[in-house]
Design an enzyme around this catalytic site. Sequence first.
Site, PDB file in Angstrom:
ATOM      1  N   HIS A 224       0.830  -1.192   0.000  1.00  0.00           N
ATOM      2  CA  HIS A 224       0.000   0.000   0.000  1.00  0.00           C
ATOM      3  C   HIS A 224       0.874   1.256   0.000  1.00  0.00           C
ATOM      4  CE1 HIS A 224      -3.844  -2.154   1.665  1.00  0.00           C
ATOM      5  NE2 HIS A 224      -3.393  -2.662   0.529  1.00  0.00           N
TER       6      HIS A 224
ATOM      7  N   GLU B 210       1.234   3.756   2.055  1.00  0.00           N
ATOM      8  CA  GLU B 210       1.964   4.078   3.283  1.00  0.00           C
ATOM      9  C   GLU B 210       3.249   3.257   3.388  1.00  0.00           C
ATOM     10  OE1 GLU B 210      -2.494   3.902   4.468  1.00  0.00           O
ATOM     11  OE2 GLU B 210      -1.199   3.140   2.870  1.00  0.00           O
TER      12      GLU B 210
ATOM     13  N   ALA C  32     -20.762  11.282 -28.204  1.00  0.00           N
ATOM     14  CA  ALA C  32     -20.345  12.398 -29.054  1.00  0.00           C
ATOM     15  C   ALA C  32     -21.512  12.777 -29.947  1.00  0.00           C
ATOM     16  CB  ALA C  32     -19.131  12.009 -29.890  1.00  0.00           C
TER      17      ALA C  32
ATOM     18  N   ARG D 161     -11.047   4.730 -21.019  1.00  0.00           N
ATOM     19  CA  ARG D 161     -11.305   3.294 -20.947  1.00  0.00           C
ATOM     20  C   ARG D 161     -10.285   2.592 -20.052  1.00  0.00           C
ATOM     21  NH1 ARG D 161     -12.412   1.757 -27.329  1.00  0.00           N
ATOM     22  NH2 ARG D 161     -14.456   2.789 -27.540  1.00  0.00           N
TER      23      ARG D 161
ATOM     24  N   THR E 289     -25.323  -0.839 -31.162  1.00  0.00           N
ATOM     25  CA  THR E 289     -23.988  -0.255 -31.297  1.00  0.00           C
ATOM     26  C   THR E 289     -23.018  -1.260 -31.908  1.00  0.00           C
ATOM     27  OG1 THR E 289     -24.276   1.309 -29.478  1.00  0.00           O
ATOM     28  CG2 THR E 289     -22.023   0.683 -30.014  1.00  0.00           C
TER      29      THR E 289
ATOM     30  N   ASP F 140     -21.582  -0.544 -35.673  1.00  0.00           N
ATOM     31  CA  ASP F 140     -20.210  -0.046 -35.709  1.00  0.00           C
ATOM     32  C   ASP F 140     -19.140  -1.126 -35.628  1.00  0.00           C
ATOM     33  OD1 ASP F 140     -21.445   2.402 -35.735  1.00  0.00           O
ATOM     34  OD2 ASP F 140     -21.046   2.849 -33.633  1.00  0.00           O
TER      35      ASP F 140
ATOM     36  N   ARG G 166      -6.464   1.079 -27.445  1.00  0.00           N
ATOM     37  CA  ARG G 166      -5.475   0.979 -28.528  1.00  0.00           C
ATOM     38  C   ARG G 166      -4.662   2.257 -28.695  1.00  0.00           C
ATOM     39  NH1 ARG G 166     -10.205  -0.350 -30.441  1.00  0.00           N
ATOM     40  NH2 ARG G 166     -10.354   1.317 -31.993  1.00  0.00           N
TER      41      ARG G 166
ATOM     42  N   GLY H 201     -25.608   3.552 -27.628  1.00  0.00           N
ATOM     43  CA  GLY H 201     -26.329   4.566 -28.386  1.00  0.00           C
ATOM     44  C   GLY H 201     -27.344   5.292 -27.527  1.00  0.00           C
TER      45      GLY H 201
ATOM     46  N   SER I 130     -31.858   5.190 -21.255  1.00  0.00           N
ATOM     47  CA  SER I 130     -32.481   4.340 -20.242  1.00  0.00           C
ATOM     48  C   SER I 130     -31.852   4.575 -18.875  1.00  0.00           C
ATOM     49  CB  SER I 130     -32.374   2.863 -20.637  1.00  0.00           C
ATOM     50  OG  SER I 130     -31.027   2.401 -20.602  1.00  0.00           O
TER      51      SER I 130
END
Length: 339
Positions: A51, A53, A157, A191, A203, A207, A214, A276, A282
Amino acid sequence: MTQDEKYMQRCLELAENALGKTYPNPVVGSVVVYNNHIIGEGYHLHSGQPHAEVMAINSVRNKELLHKSTLYVNLEPCSHYGKTPPCADLIVSKQIPRVVVGTVDTSSKVSGRGIARMRSAGVDVTVGVLEGKARWINRRFFTFHEKKRPYIILKWAQTADGYIDIKREVQKRQPTPVTSQVAHTLVHRWRSEEQTILVGTNTVLKDNPRLNVRYWHGKSPLRVCIDIKNRIPKDSNIFDDSTQTICLRDSKFYNTEIIAQKLYEMNVQSVIVEGGTKLISSFITSDLWDESRIFIANLLFLEGLEAPKISGSLLSSQYLSNERLYIFTHEKNSGLIHN
């Protein structure tokens, strides 16, 4: 800025180096200060490794100075045995007389016990220095433990006239460019900082995205897709071997609260929703989101698929190459908003 705030800010800068790398642990930085000079510092690199510390204390060359020093850390030192021993016990054993903590660790395994352990041993403990910033940097961790669900980021976007896509056939499988390469690189950095990325069926069909990292360094997130009618082809890019993919196919996953519950049961602390309009809306309709990141590009589609509609507290805005980025937080999450 006070001296305590100055050194706590350094802890936060160190902690930020590990964003996306420590799950399920929080991001934590620590510094050791003697006579108004930093003599040791470190941060938690990965789960299972020392950790913050421990890293800071171990970096101090002259250990004799520890019993005259102050240790700063942005999150309460742990008090339990996990993959590593308790940091609170280490601090006590090194006879560090003063500890400054950014914020209490509200997870059930700690929840004030580390602070109590140090105080019972005579350590002077100050709590709440830059607390808003300390909670913000670990907002995923706190949301997971306090709300029993992942921290939910909505990202999309859109054009200047409010569309996220042109009109096209579902099976075209070629994305419609809206933003610049600068924005694409930034999204890949995002990401790398989140545990999971979520999309819906359309989606993937439209696409054929890879949904991995990447254009940035770091680990690709777990890919989760909603495919209730089992329409996504097996040769889709989301099934490549760059990272794991899970498809949710039960009809109950039409419900966003059930999606969030499922991710929580999978120990997912954060999810970035890149679907999308239907999927993102939702979550908005369910009032189930924490942060939205919206690119508005300097171009027009005139017609097409309308972008989601959302309101919240504006956190920041900035110009990139061909677009402006707006980041909002949910108005009801003011306790986690950066200050």
